[in-house]
Design a protein around this motif. Sequence first.
Motif, PDB file in Angstrom:
ATOM      1  N   SER A   2       0.836  -1.195   0.000  1.00 41.99           N
ATOM      2  CA  SER A   2       0.000   0.000   0.000  1.00 41.99           C
ATOM      3  C   SER A   2       0.873   1.248   0.000  1.00 41.99           C
ATOM      4  CB  SER A   2      -0.912   0.000   1.217  1.00 41.99           C
ATOM      5  OG  SER A   2      -0.142   0.068   2.382  1.00 41.99           O
ATOM      6  N   PRO A   3       0.374   2.313  -0.634  1.00 36.03           N
ATOM      7  CA  PRO A   3       1.151   3.553  -0.653  1.00 36.03           C
ATOM      8  C   PRO A   3       1.252   4.180   0.735  1.00 36.03           C
ATOM      9  CG  PRO A   3      -0.949   3.827  -1.807  1.00 36.03           C
ATOM     10  CD  PRO A   3      -0.858   2.405  -1.359  1.00 36.03           C
ATOM     11  N   ILE A   4       2.267   4.962   0.906  1.00 40.44           N
ATOM     12  CA  ILE A   4       2.459   5.703   2.156  1.00 40.44           C
ATOM     13  C   ILE A   4       1.335   6.721   2.285  1.00 40.44           C
ATOM     14  CG2 ILE A   4       3.983   7.327   3.358  1.00 40.44           C
ATOM     15  CD1 ILE A   4       5.195   4.576   3.319  1.00 40.44           C
ATOM     16  N   LYS A   5       0.759   6.804   3.453  1.00 44.95           N
ATOM     17  CA  LYS A   5      -0.337   7.745   3.728  1.00 44.95           C
ATOM     18  C   LYS A   5       0.207   8.939   4.506  1.00 44.95           C
ATOM     19  CE  LYS A   5      -3.697   4.835   2.453  1.00 44.95           C
ATOM     20  NZ  LYS A   5      -3.236   4.209   1.241  1.00 44.95           N
ATOM     21  N   ARG A   6      -0.406  10.087   4.288  1.00 42.41           N
ATOM     22  CA  ARG A   6       0.044  11.318   4.933  1.00 42.41           C
ATOM     23  C   ARG A   6      -0.149  11.299   6.452  1.00 42.41           C
ATOM     24  NH1 ARG A   6       0.715  15.903   1.359  1.00 42.41           N
ATOM     25  NH2 ARG A   6       0.473  15.191  -0.764  1.00 42.41           N
ATOM     26  N   ASP A   7      -1.069  10.477   6.944  1.00 38.63           N
ATOM     27  CA  ASP A   7      -1.294  10.447   8.391  1.00 38.63           C
ATOM     28  C   ASP A   7      -0.409   9.423   9.109  1.00 38.63           C
ATOM     29  OD1 ASP A   7      -2.619   8.249   7.311  1.00 38.63           O
ATOM     30  OD2 ASP A   7      -4.300   8.377   8.695  1.00 38.63           O
ATOM     31  N   GLN A   8       0.349   8.646   8.369  1.00 38.11           N
ATOM     32  CA  GLN A   8       1.260   7.675   8.971  1.00 38.11           C
ATOM     33  C   GLN A   8       2.444   8.392   9.615  1.00 38.11           C
ATOM     34  OE1 GLN A   8       1.766   5.302   5.292  1.00 38.11           O
ATOM     35  NE2 GLN A   8       1.431   3.538   6.623  1.00 38.11           N
ATOM     36  N   ALA A   9       3.016   7.758  10.606  1.00 37.97           N
ATOM     37  CA  ALA A   9       4.206   8.285  11.286  1.00 37.97           C
ATOM     38  C   ALA A   9       5.308   7.231  11.180  1.00 37.97           C
ATOM     39  CB  ALA A   9       3.891   8.614  12.738  1.00 37.97           C
ATOM     40  N   PRO A  10       6.001   7.203  10.050  1.00 39.65           N
ATOM     41  CA  PRO A  10       7.014   6.162   9.849  1.00 39.65           C
ATOM     42  C   PRO A  10       8.235   6.345  10.735  1.00 39.65           C
ATOM     43  CG  PRO A  10       7.026   7.707   8.017  1.00 39.65           C
ATOM     44  CD  PRO A  10       5.902   8.104   8.909  1.00 39.65           C
ATOM     45  N   THR A  11       8.963   5.272  10.865  1.00 41.72           N
ATOM     46  CA  THR A  11      10.211   5.269  11.621  1.00 41.72           C
ATOM     47  C   THR A  11      11.201   4.369  10.892  1.00 41.72           C
ATOM     48  OG1 THR A  11      11.171   4.933  13.809  1.00 41.72           O
ATOM     49  CG2 THR A  11       9.533   3.333  13.107  1.00 41.72           C
ATOM     50  N   LEU A  12      12.469   4.508  11.228  1.00 48.36           N
ATOM     51  CA  LEU A  12      13.455   3.599  10.659  1.00 48.36           C
ATOM     52  C   LEU A  12      13.179   2.187  11.149  1.00 48.36           C
ATOM     53  CD1 LEU A  12      16.793   5.587  11.017  1.00 48.36           C
ATOM     54  CD2 LEU A  12      15.477   5.195   8.937  1.00 48.36           C
ATOM     55  N   ARG A  13      13.400   1.246  10.291  1.00 52.77           N
ATOM     56  CA  ARG A  13      13.218  -0.160  10.638  1.00 52.77           C
ATOM     57  C   ARG A  13      14.205  -0.541  11.753  1.00 52.77           C
ATOM     58  NH1 ARG A  13      10.638  -3.713   7.561  1.00 52.77           N
ATOM     59  NH2 ARG A  13      10.997  -5.910   7.945  1.00 52.77           N
ATOM     60  N   GLN A  14      13.788  -1.426  12.610  1.00 51.47           N
ATOM     61  CA  GLN A  14      14.659  -1.895  13.689  1.00 51.47           C
ATOM     62  C   GLN A  14      15.955  -2.443  13.091  1.00 51.47           C
ATOM     63  OE1 GLN A  14      12.776  -4.609  16.382  1.00 51.47           O
ATOM     64  NE2 GLN A  14      14.602  -4.840  17.608  1.00 51.47           N
ATOM     65  N   GLY A  15      17.070  -2.054  13.677  1.00 52.72           N
ATOM     66  CA  GLY A  15      18.369  -2.493  13.187  1.00 52.72           C
ATOM     67  C   GLY A  15      19.014  -1.504  12.229  1.00 52.72           C
ATOM     68  N   PHE A  16      18.263  -0.465  11.827  1.00 48.42           N
ATOM     69  CA  PHE A  16      18.788   0.562  10.942  1.00 48.42           C
ATOM     70  C   PHE A  16      19.082   1.812  11.755  1.00 48.42           C
ATOM     71  CE2 PHE A  16      17.125  -2.331   7.984  1.00 48.42           C
ATOM     72  CZ  PHE A  16      17.571  -2.022   6.707  1.00 48.42           C
ATOM     73  N   ARG A  17      20.129   2.537  11.356  1.00 51.33           N
ATOM     74  CA  ARG A  17      20.486   3.766  12.069  1.00 51.33           C
ATOM     75  C   ARG A  17      20.993   4.794  11.066  1.00 51.33           C
ATOM     76  NH1 ARG A  17      25.640   4.205  15.799  1.00 51.33           N
ATOM     77  NH2 ARG A  17      26.336   3.217  13.912  1.00 51.33           N
ATOM     78  N   LEU A  18      20.474   5.999  11.186  1.00 49.40           N
ATOM     79  CA  LEU A  18      20.908   7.108  10.347  1.00 49.40           C
ATOM     80  C   LEU A  18      22.031   7.837  11.074  1.00 49.40           C
ATOM     81  CD1 LEU A  18      20.283   8.833   7.792  1.00 49.40           C
ATOM     82  CD2 LEU A  18      18.869  10.241   9.285  1.00 49.40           C
ATOM     83  N   GLN A  19      23.075   8.169  10.336  1.00 47.71           N
ATOM     84  CA  GLN A  19      24.193   8.857  10.971  1.00 47.71           C
ATOM     85  C   GLN A  19      24.880   9.743   9.939  1.00 47.71           C
ATOM     86  OE1 GLN A  19      26.870   6.137  12.983  1.00 47.71           O
ATOM     87  NE2 GLN A  19      28.525   6.633  11.587  1.00 47.71           N
ATOM     88  N   TRP A  20      25.399  10.878  10.417  1.00 43.41           N
ATOM     89  CA  TRP A  20      26.204  11.758   9.570  1.00 43.41           C
ATOM     90  C   TRP A  20      27.605  11.184   9.504  1.00 43.41           C
ATOM     91  CZ3 TRP A  20      25.766  15.234   5.997  1.00 43.41           C
ATOM     92  CH2 TRP A  20      26.883  15.988   5.640  1.00 43.41           C
ATOM     93  N   GLU A  21      28.130  11.045   8.310  1.00 42.54           N
ATOM     94  CA  GLU A  21      29.467  10.497   8.114  1.00 42.54           C
ATOM     95  C   GLU A  21      30.374  11.618   7.581  1.00 42.54           C
ATOM     96  OE1 GLU A  21      32.466   8.302   8.490  1.00 42.54           O
ATOM     97  OE2 GLU A  21      30.562   7.345   8.957  1.00 42.54           O
ATOM     98  N   PRO A  22      31.173  12.228   8.464  1.00 48.89           N
ATOM     99  CA  PRO A  22      32.001  13.366   8.049  1.00 48.89           C
ATOM    100  C   PRO A  22      32.963  13.048   6.898  1.00 48.89           C
ATOM    101  CG  PRO A  22      32.084  13.076  10.440  1.00 48.89           C
ATOM    102  CD  PRO A  22      31.344  11.912   9.879  1.00 48.89           C
ATOM    103  N   ARG A  23      33.526  11.876   6.902  1.00 48.32           N
ATOM    104  CA  ARG A  23      34.488  11.524   5.848  1.00 48.32           C
ATOM    105  C   ARG A  23      33.817  11.457   4.474  1.00 48.32           C
ATOM    106  NH1 ARG A  23      38.652   7.127   8.379  1.00 48.32           N
ATOM    107  NH2 ARG A  23      39.748   8.650   9.661  1.00 48.32           N
ATOM    108  N   GLN A  24      32.554  11.085   4.460  1.00 46.78           N
ATOM    109  CA  GLN A  24      31.832  11.012   3.191  1.00 46.78           C
ATOM    110  C   GLN A  24      31.030  12.276   2.936  1.00 46.78           C
ATOM    111  OE1 GLN A  24      30.484   7.503   1.658  1.00 46.78           O
ATOM    112  NE2 GLN A  24      31.525   6.176   3.096  1.00 46.78           N
TER     113      GLN A  24
END
Length: 90
Positions: A2-24
């Motif tokens: 199903s398509p993403i709905k505007r009222d949904q509140a998504p989150t990163l999947r368990q085991g995933f982490r967003l991070q700033w990588e200065p070298r890249q």
Amino acid sequence: MSPIKRDQAPTLRQGFRLQWEPRQDCHVLLYPEGMIKLNVSAGQILDLLDGRRSVAAIIDLLSENFPGVPGIDEDVLAFLEVAHAQFWIE
């Protein structure tokens, strides 16, 4: 899938982490099997996912931060569809 709905509140999947990588000089999405280098837009969108903020609220925030950018709502929705299909978010 199903398509993403505007009222949904998504989150990163368990085991995933967003991070700033200065070298890249970019955000990366880390997961047990590896790393995904993200472009600026993808990093900004994923950085706003907290499981409480709705897709509509994310679009509003980005629209405020980038006034005059046409089609930002469609771009955000399209990216979130891809992220969901890739199992980066839930």
